[in-house]
Write a protein that holds these residues in place. Structure first.
Motif, PDB file in Angstrom:
ATOM      1  N   TYR A  34       0.881  -1.185   0.042  1.00  0.00           N
ATOM      2  CA  TYR A  34      -0.009  -0.086   0.025  1.00  0.00           C
ATOM      3  C   TYR A  34       0.832   1.198   0.017  1.00  0.00           C
ATOM      4  O   TYR A  34       0.310   2.337  -0.557  1.00  0.00           O
ATOM      5  N   GLU A  35       1.973   1.271   0.585  1.00  0.00           N
ATOM      6  CA  GLU A  35       2.957   2.325   0.671  1.00  0.00           C
ATOM      7  C   GLU A  35       3.892   2.503  -0.636  1.00  0.00           C
ATOM      8  O   GLU A  35       4.082   3.801  -1.079  1.00  0.00           O
ATOM      9  N   THR A  36       4.100   1.449  -1.472  1.00  0.00           N
ATOM     10  CA  THR A  36       4.988   1.620  -2.494  1.00  0.00           C
ATOM     11  C   THR A  36       4.482   1.513  -3.908  1.00  0.00           C
ATOM     12  O   THR A  36       4.794   1.775  -4.923  1.00  0.00           O
ATOM     13  N   GLU A  37       3.129   0.697  -3.872  1.00  0.00           N
ATOM     14  CA  GLU A  37       2.771   0.143  -5.357  1.00  0.00           C
ATOM     15  C   GLU A  37       1.683   1.004  -5.456  1.00  0.00           C
ATOM     16  O   GLU A  37       0.645   1.354  -4.847  1.00  0.00           O
ATOM     17  N   SER A  38       1.765   1.718  -6.752  1.00  0.00           N
ATOM     18  CA  SER A  38       0.576   2.703  -7.274  1.00  0.00           C
ATOM     19  C   SER A  38      -0.534   2.325  -7.466  1.00  0.00           C
ATOM     20  O   SER A  38      -1.460   3.005  -7.514  1.00  0.00           O
ATOM     21  N   SER A  39      -0.488   0.875  -7.799  1.00  0.00           N
ATOM     22  CA  SER A  39      -1.953   0.185  -8.176  1.00  0.00           C
ATOM     23  C   SER A  39      -2.939  -0.078  -6.887  1.00  0.00           C
ATOM     24  O   SER A  39      -3.788  -0.368  -6.786  1.00  0.00           O
ATOM     25  N   TRP A  40      -2.004   0.122  -5.644  1.00  0.00           N
ATOM     26  CA  TRP A  40      -2.557  -0.229  -4.316  1.00  0.00           C
ATOM     27  C   TRP A  40      -2.966   0.843  -3.637  1.00  0.00           C
ATOM     28  O   TRP A  40      -2.189   1.944  -3.387  1.00  0.00           O
ATOM     29  N   GLU A  41      -4.274   1.109  -3.209  1.00  0.00           N
ATOM     30  CA  GLU A  41      -4.647   2.277  -2.608  1.00  0.00           C
ATOM     31  C   GLU A  41      -5.410   1.934  -1.205  1.00  0.00           C
ATOM     32  O   GLU A  41      -6.315   0.887  -1.237  1.00  0.00           O
ATOM     33  N   LEU A  42      -5.036   2.476   0.059  1.00  0.00           N
ATOM     34  CA  LEU A  42      -5.681   2.227   1.109  1.00  0.00           C
ATOM     35  C   LEU A  42      -6.402   3.687   1.833  1.00  0.00           C
ATOM     36  O   LEU A  42      -5.721   4.555   1.852  1.00  0.00           O
ATOM     37  N   PHE A  43      -7.485   3.389   2.052  1.00  0.00           N
ATOM     38  CA  PHE A  43      -7.957   4.339   2.896  1.00  0.00           C
ATOM     39  C   PHE A  43      -8.334   4.034   4.411  1.00  0.00           C
ATOM     40  O   PHE A  43      -9.016   2.908   4.810  1.00  0.00           O
ATOM     41  N   LEU A  44      -8.473   4.920   5.415  1.00  0.00           N
ATOM     42  CA  LEU A  44      -9.136   4.786   6.675  1.00  0.00           C
ATOM     43  C   LEU A  44     -10.319   5.386   6.927  1.00  0.00           C
ATOM     44  O   LEU A  44     -10.520   6.403   6.430  1.00  0.00           O
ATOM     45  N   TRP A  45     -11.218   4.712   7.599  1.00  0.00           N
ATOM     46  CA  TRP A  45     -12.490   5.129   8.035  1.00  0.00           C
ATOM     47  C   TRP A  45     -12.541   5.779   9.273  1.00  0.00           C
ATOM     48  O   TRP A  45     -11.971   5.062  10.259  1.00  0.00           O
ATOM     49  N   LYS A  46     -12.930   7.097   9.445  1.00  0.00           N
ATOM     50  CA  LYS A  46     -12.943   7.667  10.902  1.00  0.00           C
ATOM     51  C   LYS A  46     -14.450   8.038  11.298  1.00  0.00           C
ATOM     52  O   LYS A  46     -15.067   8.433  10.419  1.00  0.00           O
ATOM     53  N   GLU A  47     -14.552   7.649  12.465  1.00  0.00           N
ATOM     54  CA  GLU A  47     -15.997   8.142  13.359  1.00  0.00           C
ATOM     55  C   GLU A  47     -15.482   9.135  14.477  1.00  0.00           C
ATOM     56  O   GLU A  47     -14.829   8.505  15.406  1.00  0.00           O
ATOM     57  N   LYS A  48     -16.159   9.979  14.435  1.00  0.00           N
ATOM     58  CA  LYS A  48     -15.936  11.250  15.389  1.00  0.00           C
ATOM     59  C   LYS A  48     -14.242  11.278  15.331  1.00  0.00           C
ATOM     60  O   LYS A  48     -13.739  11.548  14.447  1.00  0.00           O
ATOM     61  N   GLU A  49     -13.676  10.863  16.434  1.00  0.00           N
ATOM     62  CA  GLU A  49     -12.157  11.038  16.423  1.00  0.00           C
ATOM     63  C   GLU A  49     -11.307   9.768  16.377  1.00  0.00           C
ATOM     64  O   GLU A  49     -10.101   9.769  16.474  1.00  0.00           O
ATOM     65  N   ASP A  50     -12.187   8.735  16.231  1.00  0.00           N
ATOM     66  CA  ASP A  50     -11.542   7.356  15.976  1.00  0.00           C
ATOM     67  C   ASP A  50     -11.523   6.603  14.730  1.00  0.00           C
ATOM     68  O   ASP A  50     -12.359   6.939  13.930  1.00  0.00           O
ATOM     69  N   ILE A  51     -10.399   6.351  14.324  1.00  0.00           N
ATOM     70  CA  ILE A  51     -10.178   5.327  12.860  1.00  0.00           C
ATOM     71  C   ILE A  51     -10.582   4.161  13.564  1.00  0.00           C
ATOM     72  O   ILE A  51      -9.959   3.446  14.444  1.00  0.00           O
ATOM     73  N   VAL A  52     -11.770   3.543  12.825  1.00  0.00           N
ATOM     74  CA  VAL A  52     -12.385   2.392  13.081  1.00  0.00           C
ATOM     75  C   VAL A  52     -12.483   1.425  12.199  1.00  0.00           C
ATOM     76  O   VAL A  52     -12.854   0.336  12.164  1.00  0.00           O
ATOM     77  N   GLY A  53     -11.921   1.703  10.962  1.00  0.00           N
ATOM     78  CA  GLY A  53     -12.014   0.876   9.543  1.00  0.00           C
ATOM     79  C   GLY A  53     -10.989   1.500   8.703  1.00  0.00           C
ATOM     80  O   GLY A  53     -10.259   2.069   8.855  1.00  0.00           O
ATOM     81  N   VAL A  54     -10.883   0.198   7.718  1.00  0.00           N
ATOM     82  CA  VAL A  54      -9.795   0.386   6.692  1.00  0.00           C
ATOM     83  C   VAL A  54     -10.320  -0.324   5.472  1.00  0.00           C
ATOM     84  O   VAL A  54     -11.081  -1.407   5.530  1.00  0.00           O
ATOM     85  N   ILE A  55     -10.043   0.367   4.353  1.00  0.00           N
ATOM     86  CA  ILE A  55     -10.611  -0.272   3.150  1.00  0.00           C
ATOM     87  C   ILE A  55      -9.596  -0.180   2.170  1.00  0.00           C
ATOM     88  O   ILE A  55      -9.080   0.996   1.877  1.00  0.00           O
ATOM     89  N   GLY A  56      -9.088  -1.094   1.389  1.00  0.00           N
ATOM     90  CA  GLY A  56      -7.998  -1.222   0.442  1.00  0.00           C
ATOM     91  C   GLY A  56      -8.280  -1.786  -1.007  1.00  0.00           C
ATOM     92  O   GLY A  56      -9.185  -2.850  -1.155  1.00  0.00           O
ATOM     93  N   PHE A  57      -7.833  -1.220  -1.837  1.00  0.00           N
ATOM     94  CA  PHE A  57      -8.166  -1.553  -3.211  1.00  0.00           C
ATOM     95  C   PHE A  57      -6.797  -1.857  -4.209  1.00  0.00           C
ATOM     96  O   PHE A  57      -5.766  -1.109  -3.810  1.00  0.00           O
ATOM     97  N   VAL A  58      -7.123  -2.565  -5.110  1.00  0.00           N
ATOM     98  CA  VAL A  58      -5.964  -2.613  -6.122  1.00  0.00           C
ATOM     99  C   VAL A  58      -6.602  -2.210  -7.369  1.00  0.00           C
ATOM    100  O   VAL A  58      -7.661  -2.866  -7.778  1.00  0.00           O
ATOM    101  N   ASN A  59      -5.945  -1.279  -8.269  1.00  0.00           N
ATOM    102  CA  ASN A  59      -6.631  -0.926  -9.461  1.00  0.00           C
ATOM    103  C   ASN A  59      -6.358  -1.980 -10.511  1.00  0.00           C
ATOM    104  O   ASN A  59      -5.245  -2.267 -10.835  1.00  0.00           O
ATOM    105  N   GLU A  60      -7.532  -2.431 -10.931  1.00  0.00           N
ATOM    106  CA  GLU A  60      -7.302  -3.497 -12.006  1.00  0.00           C
ATOM    107  C   GLU A  60      -6.954  -2.809 -13.770  1.00  0.00           C
ATOM    108  O   GLU A  60      -6.448  -3.339 -14.298  1.00  0.00           O
ATOM    109  N   ASP A  61      -7.943  -1.764 -13.726  1.00  0.00           N
ATOM    110  CA  ASP A  61      -7.932  -0.990 -15.228  1.00  0.00           C
ATOM    111  C   ASP A  61      -8.430   0.056 -14.708  1.00  0.00           C
ATOM    112  O   ASP A  61      -8.827   0.660 -13.416  1.00  0.00           O
ATOM    113  N   GLU A  62      -8.780   1.039 -15.807  1.00  0.00           N
ATOM    114  CA  GLU A  62      -9.402   2.454 -15.708  1.00  0.00           C
ATOM    115  C   GLU A  62     -10.814   2.462 -15.309  1.00  0.00           C
ATOM    116  O   GLU A  62     -11.178   3.264 -14.521  1.00  0.00           O
ATOM    117  N   ASN A  63     -11.526   1.035 -15.155  1.00  0.00           N
ATOM    118  CA  ASN A  63     -13.025   1.045 -14.728  1.00  0.00           C
ATOM    119  C   ASN A  63     -13.067   0.162 -13.585  1.00  0.00           C
ATOM    120  O   ASN A  63     -14.079   0.046 -13.147  1.00  0.00           O
TER     121      ASN A  63
END
Length: 118
Positions: A34-63
């Protein structure tokens, strides 16, 4: 919010809820992707002040992106956060989301009805 390397410990803690990510070596390799590969993207989910979730994607193609990780802190489960995370990312990315085998069951249980699993 988009993952930043300074949030590595938080991301690792949340990713460790994924059955395939229990071993520290595998978890470190995943975060490094997630830190080095441009096709891997990670997002953190925040509720109020707490980070409570994570969702990560790998870009397969433009769609299409493959949903690689979807983890919610156990204290926040059962509140519909997984579904909200998928809906928000669908709107934000404007791409077809297909689940990896690891998250397919959870994805199918929480996905918005208009997103079709393949």
């Amino acid at each position: 919010m988009k993952f930043k390397p300074a949030q590595r410990k938080i991301a690792m803690g949340l990713l460790s809820y994924t059955p395939d990510e229990k071993q520290i070596k595998i978890l470190l390799e995943t975060v490094q992707k997630y830190e080095t590969e441009s096709s891997w993207e990670l997002f953190l989910w925040k509720e109020k002040e707490d980070i409570v979730g994570v969702i990560g994607f790998v870009n397969e193609d433009e769609n299409t992106v493959r949903l690689q990780h979807l983890c919610v802190n156990p204290s926040y489960r059962g509140e519909g956060l997984g579904k909200r995370m998928v809906e928000e990312m669908q709107e934000r990315l404007q791409k077809n989301i297909v689940p990896s085998e690891t998250v397919k069951g959870f994805f199918d249980a929480c996905r918005p009805e208009e997103i079709q699993s393949t």
